[in-house]
Design a protein around this motif. Structure first.
Motif, PDB file in Angstrom:
ATOM      1  N   ALA A  30       0.848  -1.194   0.000  1.00 22.56           N
ATOM      2  CA  ALA A  30       0.000   0.000   0.000  1.00 22.56           C
ATOM      3  C   ALA A  30       0.883   1.243   0.000  1.00 22.56           C
ATOM      4  CB  ALA A  30      -0.915   0.010   1.222  1.00 22.56           C
ATOM      5  N   VAL A  31       0.411   2.288  -0.674  1.00 23.18           N
ATOM      6  CA  VAL A  31       1.153   3.550  -0.756  1.00 23.18           C
ATOM      7  C   VAL A  31       0.247   4.704  -0.373  1.00 23.18           C
ATOM      8  CG1 VAL A  31       2.399   5.140  -2.278  1.00 23.18           C
ATOM      9  CG2 VAL A  31       2.646   2.677  -2.606  1.00 23.18           C
ATOM     10  N   CYS A  32       0.757   5.608   0.449  1.00 19.16           N
ATOM     11  CA  CYS A  32       0.113   6.901   0.691  1.00 19.16           C
ATOM     12  C   CYS A  32       0.917   7.953  -0.075  1.00 19.16           C
ATOM     13  CB  CYS A  32       0.124   7.250   2.171  1.00 19.16           C
ATOM     14  SG  CYS A  32      -0.761   6.124   3.233  1.00 19.16           S
ATOM     15  N   PHE A  33       0.252   8.644  -1.009  1.00 20.28           N
ATOM     16  CA  PHE A  33       0.944   9.652  -1.803  1.00 20.28           C
ATOM     17  C   PHE A  33       0.878  11.006  -1.097  1.00 20.28           C
ATOM     18  CE2 PHE A  33       0.103   6.237  -4.707  1.00 20.28           C
ATOM     19  CZ  PHE A  33       1.214   6.208  -5.543  1.00 20.28           C
ATOM     20  N   THR A  34       1.356  10.976   0.151  1.00 21.09           N
ATOM     21  CA  THR A  34       1.412  12.173   0.970  1.00 21.09           C
ATOM     22  C   THR A  34       2.746  12.881   0.725  1.00 21.09           C
ATOM     23  OG1 THR A  34       2.098  10.640   2.716  1.00 21.09           O
ATOM     24  CG2 THR A  34      -0.170  11.415   2.779  1.00 21.09           C
ATOM     25  N   GLU A  35       3.041  13.861   1.563  1.00 23.45           N
ATOM     26  CA  GLU A  35       4.339  14.539   1.499  1.00 23.45           C
ATOM     27  C   GLU A  35       4.990  14.395   2.864  1.00 23.45           C
ATOM     28  OE1 GLU A  35       7.347  15.919  -0.228  1.00 23.45           O
ATOM     29  OE2 GLU A  35       5.565  16.306  -1.439  1.00 23.45           O
ATOM     30  N   PRO A  36       6.007  13.532   2.995  1.00 19.89           N
ATOM     31  CA  PRO A  36       6.517  12.617   1.983  1.00 19.89           C
ATOM     32  C   PRO A  36       5.626  11.375   1.848  1.00 19.89           C
ATOM     33  CG  PRO A  36       7.749  12.342   4.012  1.00 19.89           C
ATOM     34  CD  PRO A  36       6.804  13.490   4.249  1.00 19.89           C
ATOM     35  N   GLU A  37       5.951  10.546   0.849  1.00 22.74           N
ATOM     36  CA  GLU A  37       5.173   9.336   0.573  1.00 22.74           C
ATOM     37  C   GLU A  37       5.464   8.242   1.603  1.00 22.74           C
ATOM     38  OE1 GLU A  37       5.127   9.894  -4.300  1.00 22.74           O
ATOM     39  OE2 GLU A  37       6.497   8.451  -3.383  1.00 22.74           O
ATOM     40  N   ILE A  38       4.493   7.350   1.773  1.00 32.85           N
ATOM     41  CA  ILE A  38       4.642   6.206   2.668  1.00 32.85           C
ATOM     42  C   ILE A  38       4.350   4.926   1.890  1.00 32.85           C
ATOM     43  CG2 ILE A  38       3.704   5.015   4.696  1.00 32.85           C
ATOM     44  CD1 ILE A  38       3.023   7.720   5.880  1.00 32.85           C
ATOM     45  N   VAL A  39       5.168   3.909   2.100  1.00 33.30           N
ATOM     46  CA  VAL A  39       4.958   2.577   1.515  1.00 33.30           C
ATOM     47  C   VAL A  39       4.978   1.553   2.636  1.00 33.30           C
ATOM     48  CG1 VAL A  39       5.877   0.791  -0.007  1.00 33.30           C
ATOM     49  CG2 VAL A  39       6.093   3.189  -0.663  1.00 33.30           C
TER      50      VAL A  39
ATOM     51  N   ASP B 209      15.873 -17.576  10.099  1.00 36.96           N
ATOM     52  CA  ASP B 209      16.274 -17.880   8.713  1.00 36.96           C
ATOM     53  C   ASP B 209      16.436 -16.641   7.846  1.00 36.96           C
ATOM     54  OD1 ASP B 209      13.660 -17.090   8.355  1.00 36.96           O
ATOM     55  OD2 ASP B 209      12.946 -19.014   7.575  1.00 36.96           O
ATOM     56  N   HIS B 210      16.293 -15.448   8.447  1.00 39.86           N
ATOM     57  CA  HIS B 210      16.467 -14.172   7.743  1.00 39.86           C
ATOM     58  C   HIS B 210      15.419 -13.923   6.665  1.00 39.86           C
ATOM     59  CE1 HIS B 210      21.020 -13.803   8.938  1.00 39.86           C
ATOM     60  NE2 HIS B 210      20.202 -13.847   9.976  1.00 39.86           N
ATOM     61  N   ARG B 211      14.316 -14.676   6.705  1.00 38.97           N
ATOM     62  CA  ARG B 211      13.234 -14.466   5.736  1.00 38.97           C
ATOM     63  C   ARG B 211      12.641 -13.073   5.921  1.00 38.97           C
ATOM     64  NH1 ARG B 211      12.723 -17.693   1.802  1.00 38.97           N
ATOM     65  NH2 ARG B 211      12.813 -19.461   3.236  1.00 38.97           N
ATOM     66  N   LEU B 212      12.477 -12.325   4.837  1.00 34.43           N
ATOM     67  CA  LEU B 212      11.854 -11.010   4.917  1.00 34.43           C
ATOM     68  C   LEU B 212      10.397 -11.150   5.343  1.00 34.43           C
ATOM     69  CD1 LEU B 212      13.018  -8.963   1.789  1.00 34.43           C
ATOM     70  CD2 LEU B 212      13.466  -8.413   4.174  1.00 34.43           C
ATOM     71  N   LEU B 213       9.995 -10.357   6.313  1.00 33.22           N
ATOM     72  CA  LEU B 213       8.622 -10.372   6.800  1.00 33.22           C
ATOM     73  C   LEU B 213       7.861  -9.109   6.417  1.00 33.22           C
ATOM     74  CD1 LEU B 213       9.322 -11.678  10.422  1.00 33.22           C
ATOM     75  CD2 LEU B 213       8.621 -13.008   8.422  1.00 33.22           C
ATOM     76  N   GLY B 214       8.580  -8.007   6.264  1.00 34.99           N
ATOM     77  CA  GLY B 214       7.927  -6.753   5.919  1.00 34.99           C
ATOM     78  C   GLY B 214       8.950  -5.706   5.532  1.00 34.99           C
ATOM     79  N   VAL B 215       8.509  -4.765   4.726  1.00 33.13           N
ATOM     80  CA  VAL B 215       9.355  -3.638   4.329  1.00 33.13           C
ATOM     81  C   VAL B 215       8.488  -2.387   4.313  1.00 33.13           C
ATOM     82  CG1 VAL B 215      11.076  -2.791   2.686  1.00 33.13           C
ATOM     83  CG2 VAL B 215      10.530  -5.230   2.743  1.00 33.13           C
ATOM     84  N   GLN B 216       8.987  -1.322   4.922  1.00 29.83           N
ATOM     85  CA  GLN B 216       8.283  -0.040   4.896  1.00 29.83           C
ATOM     86  C   GLN B 216       9.265   1.061   4.511  1.00 29.83           C
ATOM     87  OE1 GLN B 216       7.907  -1.859   8.157  1.00 29.83           O
ATOM     88  NE2 GLN B 216       6.383  -2.992   6.969  1.00 29.83           N
ATOM     89  N   ALA B 217       8.702   2.162   4.028  1.00 30.66           N
ATOM     90  CA  ALA B 217       9.528   3.327   3.704  1.00 30.66           C
ATOM     91  C   ALA B 217       8.684   4.580   3.819  1.00 30.66           C
ATOM     92  CB  ALA B 217      10.100   3.207   2.294  1.00 30.66           C
ATOM     93  N   VAL B 218       9.344   5.666   4.158  1.00 36.42           N
ATOM     94  CA  VAL B 218       8.722   6.984   4.107  1.00 36.42           C
ATOM     95  C   VAL B 218       9.751   7.930   3.509  1.00 36.42           C
ATOM     96  CG1 VAL B 218       9.376   7.487   6.514  1.00 36.42           C
ATOM     97  CG2 VAL B 218       7.574   8.814   5.412  1.00 36.42           C
ATOM     98  N   GLY B 219       9.297   8.776   2.605  1.00 38.86           N
ATOM     99  CA  GLY B 219      10.202   9.715   1.952  1.00 38.86           C
ATOM    100  C   GLY B 219       9.695  10.083   0.576  1.00 38.86           C
ATOM    101  N   GLN B 220      10.282  11.099   0.008  1.00 41.58           N
ATOM    102  CA  GLN B 220       9.905  11.504  -1.340  1.00 41.58           C
ATOM    103  C   GLN B 220      10.292  10.414  -2.340  1.00 41.58           C
ATOM    104  OE1 GLN B 220      10.877  15.699  -2.345  1.00 41.58           O
ATOM    105  NE2 GLN B 220      11.555  15.869  -0.216  1.00 41.58           N
TER     106      GLN B 220
END
Length: 465
Positions: A347-356, A404-415
């Motif tokens: 999911a993405v929020c196209f705010t300022e800055p953006e969130i994923v 086991d280092h399996r990815l469970l989640g990824v998030q980001a905030v920024g332009q």
């Protein structure tokens, strides 16, 4: 006497779930009829949602850039004070919508899908009457795909009309309001509120929760709140909206005080609800899950050969979920062995800055000691600095299993981080481990390097921090 059509597949709703299902049915050789109930081909997303809102957001950002150049200069660039004719901006946005409408129409025609414009009402699970400009058409089908989408929630004390508007009307205003009050601090309200602030409106946001975007963790939302505060957006958190009279919205603040807010327009964005009324759902005998149509992992309802996709089926109410479901259903009807069971729906929020956000978040794993969490700031990424995207508190964060280092989640905030969302989802869908991301040579200079560095940091050896 009404015309009668018999078809293999009948699809109700031409949004991203419905039209994609139609195209895929056509590609698979299934005789298909698609009924468009009025939003237009592409539905809410294409006509009055995702696409037009991002066009207005883009125009607002360009206006803000010129305004900065006029207010003393930016990056050595100076300019005269800008002005905006919002009616021309809206006309440009409408041109994009028309172009995409035509594209969808062409794709459906090529797939040999019969499109009928009109409102369908079901008399039983497999039969409906469609009221069209040329008269009624009765359609019976072997399979029915329900893709009726969703609609804005209206507050009983703030009925839509006049200066009380939904996101639909906000995207077609002919001028920028001097004072805009947004009721609801979710992603729709914030995206549009930020856009109108960039265009010069005075903006106030009224949100019942104690913070904005309450479905996201505070670390992700703090940079957005800081932008709002820095740019003079008035925030009323923990507050309740009341009546709107004579250009004044009455609210009750967190401490119980009554406060009037002047407003030329009141934008109500308190959520969306599935469109279940007015087309005979009650005559179809399908089971419900609260306000949504209940489905299984094949998007099948409780009625044989009746399927449902998109917002009608529950959260997350996202266009790309509906499209993916539409493809799955078409292939099942054609005899393929398919299920809808994604690892994640980003999911993405196209705010300022953006969130994923993709996969599990810190809120989901709170209290667990078997999860690695690592954050990498965008201020340490050269591309972010070169795009003026490194000083707003942005970051990429990874969550992975300690064992086991399996990815469970990824998030980001920024332009510009919305462009990373597909990479996040792809890695999660493939069952990647931290070493997979760390071992992928990421192109320099790009924003995606932050994903690489966050994964390295989770392994204990980030390079650039």
């Amino acid at each position: 006497m009404a015309d009668t059509i018999k078809t293999k597949v009948l699809i109700i709703g031409a949004g991203t779930g419905g039209y994609v299902a139609g195209i895929r049915c056509g590609q698979l050789g299934l005789d298909t009829v698609l009924v468009d109930g009025g939003d237009g081909l592409g539905g809410t997303c294409l006509n009055v949602g995702c696409i037009p809102s991002k066009a207005i957001i883009h125009a607002a950002s360009k206006f803000e850039t010129v305004a900065k150049a006029a207010a003393g200069g930016t990056l050595g660039i100076t300019a005269a004070q800008p002005a905006i004719d919002l009616s021309q901006t809206v006309a440009w946005k409408d041109g994009i919508v028309r172009k995409l409408n035509a594209g969808v129409a062409g794709l459906l025609k090529r797939a040999k899908v019969k499109v009928i414009n009109g409102w369908a009402t079901f008399s039983d699970a497999k039969t409906c009457t469609v009221k069209t400009a040329d008269g009624d058409i009765v359609i019976s089908a072997e399979h029915v795909i329900l893709a009726t989408g969703s609609e804005p929630v209206e507050l009983p004390f703030l009925k839509f009309g006049g200066d009380v508007i939904s996101s639909t009307e906000a995207l077609s205003l002919d001028k920028v309001p001097d004072k805009l009050v947004v009721v609801g601090g979710g992603y729709i309200g914030l995206e549009l509120g930020i856009a109108f602030r960039k265009l010069g409106a005075e903006v106030a946001i009224v949100e019942m929760a104690d913070r904005l975007l309450p479905l996201y963790d505070k670390a992700l939302t703090d940079p957005v709140q800081k932008w709002l505060e820095k740019h003079g957006v008035e925030l009323h958190l923990g507050a309740k909206a009341g009546s709107f009279e004579k250009g004044q919205l009455n609210i009750t603040t967190k401490d119980g005080a009554a406060l009037p807010l002047k407003a030329d327009k009141v934008l109500v964005t308190v959520g969306r609800r599935p469109r279940t009324k007015g087309w005979g759902l009650e005559n179809m005998g399908v089971a419900m899950a609260g306000p949504f149509v209940k489905i299984d992992d094949r998007c099948a309802t409780s009625m044989k050969n009746v399927w449902a996709v998109g917002d009608l089926t529950g959260e997350p109410m996202l266009a790309h979920k509906g499209s993916a479901q539409g493809e799955v259903v078409a292939e099942i009807i054609a005899g393929h062995n398919k299920v809808f069971n994604p690892v994640t729906i980003a999911a993405v929020c196209f705010t300022e800055p953006e969130i994923v956000s993709a996969g599990l978040t810190p809120l989901d794993v709170e209290g667990r000691d078997d999860v690695i969490t690592a954050v990498f700031p965008l201020m340490a990424i050269g591309r972010a600095l070169a795009l003026e995207a490194g000083d707003d508190g942005g970051f990429v964060r990874v969550l992975a299993s300690k064992t086991d280092h399996r990815l469970l989640g990824v998030q980001a905030v920024g332009q510009h981080v919305s462009e990373l969302s597909n990479s996040f989802a792809q890695m999660l869908e493939m069952g990647a481990v931290l070493e997979d991301v760390a071992g992928t040579i990421h192109v320099h200079p790009t924003m995606g390097e932050a994903f690489h560095e966050a994964s390295l940091r989770a392994l204990g050896h980030a390079i650039h921090i």
